[in-house]
Write a protein that holds these residues in place. Structure first.
Motif, PDB file in Angstrom:
ATOM      1  N   ALA A   1       5.491  -0.397   0.077  1.00 34.03           N
ATOM      2  CA  ALA A   1       5.275   1.045   0.229  1.00 34.03           C
ATOM      3  C   ALA A   1       6.102   1.554   1.397  1.00 34.03           C
ATOM      4  N   THR A   2       6.891   2.584   1.163  1.00 34.88           N
ATOM      5  CA  THR A   2       7.854   3.031   2.158  1.00 34.88           C
ATOM      6  C   THR A   2       7.550   4.422   2.672  1.00 34.88           C
TER       7      THR A   2
ATOM      8  N   VAL B   1       8.581   8.292   0.682  1.00 39.71           N
ATOM      9  CA  VAL B   1       8.874   7.692  -0.610  1.00 39.71           C
ATOM     10  C   VAL B   1      10.369   7.764  -0.861  1.00 39.71           C
TER      11      VAL B   1
ATOM     12  N   GLY C   1       9.141  -1.473   3.339  1.00 38.30           N
ATOM     13  CA  GLY C   1       7.719  -1.250   3.238  1.00 38.30           C
ATOM     14  C   GLY C   1       7.042  -1.640   4.536  1.00 38.30           C
TER      15      GLY C   1
ATOM     16  N   VAL D   1       0.651  11.525   0.529  1.00 35.71           N
ATOM     17  CA  VAL D   1       1.687  10.564   0.161  1.00 35.71           C
ATOM     18  C   VAL D   1       1.450   9.235   0.873  1.00 35.71           C
TER      19      VAL D   1
ATOM     20  N   ARG E   1       0.690   5.793  -1.142  1.00 39.18           N
ATOM     21  CA  ARG E   1       1.595   4.653  -1.048  1.00 39.18           C
ATOM     22  C   ARG E   1       0.950   3.416  -0.436  1.00 39.18           C
ATOM     23  N   THR E   2      -0.189   3.559   0.198  1.00 36.73           N
ATOM     24  CA  THR E   2      -0.817   2.408   0.841  1.00 36.73           C
ATOM     25  C   THR E   2      -2.117   1.978   0.176  1.00 36.73           C
TER      26      THR E   2
ATOM     27  N   ALA F   1       6.363  10.949  -5.244  1.00 34.00           N
ATOM     28  CA  ALA F   1       5.341   9.896  -5.243  1.00 34.00           C
ATOM     29  C   ALA F   1       4.529   9.889  -6.539  1.00 34.00           C
TER      30      ALA F   1
END
Length: 632
Positions: free
Chosen positions: A6-7, A10, A20, A154, A158-159, A204
């Protein structure tokens, strides 16, 4: 945690991606130390202050329909809660820290309870005893706040994945699209941020409606539609020139940079090369002519904004911490879009000399503005006071407008995401820090242990712990100041030029690569067109800008009368430098502050003058300081 890859933010489809949060574990060192302090102190500090001042309780008041009377905080205080929520999401995603998840979940419940049935979410407008929704697009910051809500979502998406925060954000984004879409109001927000928030959220969720709404907001700018405010023209709101036509950033620095970040996201996702070229053009001219040696942006206090070309006074530098963070947001996106090393170079300069300069050693006080010259020691701040002024020469625990602490918190919580990029079988190290990196390349793991005391020393040792069976290209960034750098690989040492150093030796377990960057102190001379520092010189050491503090001056010397002897190059001392300097006593006169060239001026004999890293100034107490020193 959902995914080690996960960056932040995004990444765009195709091309390089950032790391990530789980792909690079910092282990002490410069950035590991700052991140640990953020974890241990800054996150809780921000939460405690916003609870104490009643900013979070604004959501509770809306939820129970109790919005009459005075509301604590500025109209944009909701955004500070959202930035903290983003920081907590990255923190939990990176470390699994239970407290961060619990705090974020509790905040999400309180925020969600204040959301209207149609998705609108704001604690300052739209309820009983308040102005109606969107009645002050110039200064109301409603869309600005929503943009920060979307960025927090976001981070959570992502996490952890889709949860209540993401659903709240989706409903808020839908309300914005209905209200301001192609068939809705032809309006924009006076403070850009909704653009980058929508673009990130759309990417995302793979929801093109949000990307399209971000595009609409960007294309509407530059038509002068916002209501003017006393002493502030349309450039302050980024509404004076269409984004595609502007040649440089102007007006309020943070607004200009948030808008640019959103424009890059939209340009990449819609394959709009004209828009991307416009932002790259603005970056080039603004960095060349409107950016301080520290990487700081914004030379005017009145509008927290950019000045004209070469208007870079050190003592009046505003260089807001948030502008440094926003600058890196833009540079990161341009790097991912173009692969040009110059964007990573500016990021390093800004990381070390603006972002790292803001927090105190204990992570509980901050610089809002970052001048390059403090003429006199400032009055100390009490640790339980709100500082009503953004500038002042001392770090403050909180500000009346406290955008910088929470912005810093979210940036430090996600720092390693910007340390490297991956593009197919090419891995590029962009920022150097001590730690372990583990990246999936070609379906297998590339594991690197990076050992360095950078920037105190210039050696970066990279040990290969695991490598995929196929070929991997490892690139290392050689900063633009690093003339004389060397690369050692496979027992062979060779000189490398600024730019990219490519490791040609096979990456196999047990192999070691050493990049050695020259971090000896050096003189840096300003462009002659910068009137304010003509005839002056600065000292840098590796990526660090150095400064002199009055607390270190030998007896008889005063900071305003220092003269550096350029015939003696700066010498290394600890993590700073020593230069030879003299000092005049000033003019004891009741007349004008000038003197006749025919009357020689008494000079205090030359002595050693100690300089320290700029990011540490005022760490030992209030003091006068300067970066640029007149030449004898």
């Amino acid at each position: 945690m959902l995914d080690d890859t996960a960056t932040v933010p995004v990444d765009p489809p195709g091309g390089p991606r950032g790391l990530g949060l789980g792909e690079f574990r910092l282990d002490g060192g410069f950035w590991g130390g700052l991140q640990d302090t953020n974890t241990a102190a800054t996150l809780r500090h921000c939460l405690d202050w916003m609870e104490r001042l009643g900013w979070i309780a604004n959501f509770d008041r809306v939820a129970r329909s109790d919005t009459g009377g005075e509301r604590p905080g500025w109209q944009f205080s909701d955004s500070e809660i959202y930035k903290l929520m983003e920081a907590l999401a990255w923190e939990h995603g990176r470390t699994g820290e239970a407290w961060a998840d619990e705090a974020l979940t509790a905040l999400t419940e309180r925020v969600a309870a204040a959301q209207d049935d149609d998705g609108y979410l704001n604690t300052c407008y739209g309820h009983a005893g308040q102005a109606d929704r969107y009645t002050d697009l110039s200064s109301g910051h409603e869309l600005y706040c929503t943009g920060h809500l979307l960025q927090a979502a976001v981070a959570r998406l992502r996490t952890v994945g889709e949860d209540k925060l993401v659903e709240v954000a989706r409903r808020a984004a839908d309300e914005v699209c209905r209200t301001f879409g192609p068939d809705g109001r032809d309006g924009i927000c006076g403070h850009p941020e909704i653009e980058v928030g929508l673009a990130e959220f759309g990417r995302a969720l793979r929801e093109p409606r949000y990307t399209e709404q971000a595009r609409l907001f960007i294309e509407r700018r530059g038509r002068g539609t916002l209501r003017p405010v006393t002493l502030l023209d349309a450039s302050y709101f980024q509404d004076d020139i269409p984004v595609r036509e502007a040649d440089a950033w102007r007006g309020h620095a943070v607004r200009a940079l948030y808008l640019a970040a959103g424009a890059v996201d939209v340009a990449v996702d819609t394959r709009d090369t004209g828009l991307l070229d416009a932002v790259a053009r603005q970056w080039g001219s603004s960095v060349e002519r409107r950016t301080y040696l520290t990487g700081g942006m914004g030379s005017r206090h009145q509008d927290e904004g950019f000045g004209e070309d070469w208007e870079l006074p050190p003592d009046r530098a505003y260089c807001e911490t948030c502008a440094g963070i926003a600058s890196n947001m833009v540079s990161w996106r341009l790097y991912l879009a173009t692969g040009d090393v110059k964007y990573a170079d500016l990021m390093e300069r800004t990381f070390y000399n603006v972002i790292a300069a803001s927090p105190s050693e204990d992570g509980k006080a901050f610089f809002y503005a970052n001048p390059l010259h403090q003429r006199s020691a400032a009055a100390a701040m009490r640790p339980d006071d709100v500082n009503p002024r953004a500038e002042g020469g001392v770090r403050a625990p909180w500000f009346d407008v406290s955008c910088c602490p929470t912005n810093l918190a979210r940036t430090l919580a996600s720092w390693q995401a910007y340390a490297a990029s991956v593009d197919g079988d090419q891995v590029t190290l962009l920022q150097y820090a001590n730690g372990d990196m583990r990246i999936a390349v070609g379906g297998a793991a590339l594991a690197l242990r990076i050992t360095t005391a950078y920037p105190k020393t210039g050696a970066i040792r990279i040990e290969v712990l695991a490598a995929p069976p196929g070929p991997v290209e490892l690139r290392l960034r050689v900063p633009n100041w690093a003339e004389g750098a060397t690369l050692t690989a496979d027992s062979t040492t060779a000189a490398v030029e600024p730019g990219w150093a490519i490791v040609h030796a096979p990456l196999r377990p047990g192999a070691t690569v050493v990049l050695d960057l020259p971090v000896a102190p050096r003189f840096t001379w300003p462009d002659d067109r910068i009137d304010a520092v003509r005839g002056c010189v600065a000292v840098e050491r590796g990526p660090l800008v150095l400064c002199v503090e009055s607390i270190d001056l030998p007896e008889g010397h005063v900071i305003e009368s220092l003269r550096v002897d350029p015939a003696h190059p700066p010498r290394l001392e600890a993590d700073g430098a020593v230069v030879r300097a003299s000092s005049g006593p000033g003019l004891a006169t009741s007349g004008l502050p000038y003197r006749s060239a025919m009357r020689p001026r008494a000079v205090v004999p030359e002595t050693d003058l100690r300089l320290i890293p700029y990011h540490r100034w005022a760490g030992r107490g209030s003091t006068a300081m300067r970066v640029f020193l007149p030449v004898a």
